[in-house]
Design a protein around this motif. Structure first.
Motif, short mmCIF file in Angstrom:
data_model
loop_
_atom_site.label_atom_id
_atom_site.label_comp_id
_atom_site.label_asym_id
_atom_site.label_seq_id
_atom_site.Cartn_x
_atom_site.Cartn_y
_atom_site.Cartn_z
N ARG A 64 -47.81 -17.61 -91.61
CA ARG A 64 -48.95 -18.33 -91.13
C ARG A 64 -49.83 -17.66 -90.49
O ARG A 64 -51.11 -17.62 -90.70
CB ARG A 64 -48.42 -19.53 -90.22
N TRP A 65 -49.29 -16.54 -89.68
CA TRP A 65 -50.47 -15.73 -88.90
C TRP A 65 -50.94 -14.99 -90.15
O TRP A 65 -52.27 -14.57 -89.82
CB TRP A 65 -49.26 -14.70 -88.19
N ARG A 67 -51.94 -15.53 -93.09
CA ARG A 67 -52.91 -16.11 -93.90
C ARG A 67 -53.95 -16.60 -92.83
O ARG A 67 -55.13 -16.95 -93.12
CB ARG A 67 -52.59 -17.55 -94.33
N GLU A 68 -53.54 -16.87 -91.42
CA GLU A 68 -54.57 -17.48 -90.46
C GLU A 68 -55.56 -16.25 -90.20
O GLU A 68 -56.69 -16.48 -89.65
CB GLU A 68 -54.04 -17.97 -89.16
N THR A 69 -55.21 -14.96 -90.33
CA THR A 69 -55.91 -13.92 -90.03
C THR A 69 -56.81 -13.46 -91.17
O THR A 69 -57.11 -12.14 -91.03
CB THR A 69 -54.95 -12.73 -89.29
#
Ligand code: CA
Length: 227
Positions: A64-65, A67-69
């Motif tokens: 998740r981190w 893709r979020e970044t």
């Protein structure tokens, strides 16, 4: 190109690294989600093989981190959690592919190779600079269509510089490429590699130059036409 293996089962991580090495893919290994994050921030990886159950966190959170970044690093998840709900959760969190444990190492390699083909294959703009092109299928450098033989380190270096052509590649990125995580290295190894590569490119009349950007790193660009 280096791959990142995030797996806390040392035996399994060894097998994965060995099988990747068999198909000429170098890798770094970590058993920690936190360390994986650090490595991704400082390194330049072509893909990640990710276990979900890690001692200091969940691989899903790392995904998740990622893709979020805004990172598009291709990820193959390998985990014992192979129930349909888990596969769906992994893919939704940003995994590109999913392999349930136990798996055959042949299948793992085939899937990693497919992942790399998709990431760098058809549809993407060709990596060219001057008279130089990078052939992604043979992973070799072509000058006017003819292969330029390079030792492994220089081949990795030109691959990295060409992918980031006209942009600065930081020394830390090159260090991460040259040396496995935690490995010792001599501080002038990068200068030596760059020096050799420059000479080869000049001899091959590649029409490119590697510019030193003081305090930062190096940049590959097309050589200005001579008057
Ligand atoms: Ca695990």
């Amino acid at each position: 190109m280096r791959l990142l293996i995030v797996e806390d089962n040392t035996e399994l991580a060894d097998i994965v690294a060995q099988r990747l090495a068999d198909v000429r893919l170098a890798s770094d290994r970590t058993a920690s989600a936190e360390e994986a994050q650090l490595l991704i921030e400082t390194g330049d990886y072509g893909a990640m093989v990710l276990d979900l159950g890690l001692p200091d966190g969940d691989g899903i959170d790392l995904l998740r981190w990622l893709r979020e970044t805004g990172r598009d690093l291709p990820v193959l998840v390998m985990t014992a959690r192979s129930a349909v709900a888990d596969r769906v959760a992994g893919l939704r969190a940003g995994a590109d592919d999913y392999l349930g444990k136990p798996f055959s190492s042949d299948e793992l390699i085939a899937r990693v190779e497919a992942l790399l083909r998709r990431a760098t294959g058809a549809g993407a703009a060709p990596w060219t600079c001057g008279r130089m092109t990078f052939d992604r299928h043979t992973r070799s450098v072509l000058i006017d269509g003819r292969a330029l033989p390079l030792p492994p380190r220089e081949a990795q270096l030109i691959d990295l510089l060409l992918r980031h052509r006209d942009r600065v590649v930081r020394r830390t990125q090159i260090e991460a490429l040259f040396f496995g995580f935690g490995e010792d290295f001599s501080s002038n190894a990068i200068e030596v590699g760059v020096h050799r590569l420059r000479r080869r490119l000049d001899e091959a009349d590649a029409g490119v130059e590697i510019v030193t950007v003081r305090g930062l790193g190096y940049l590959l660009r097309q050589r200005a036409a001579a008057e």
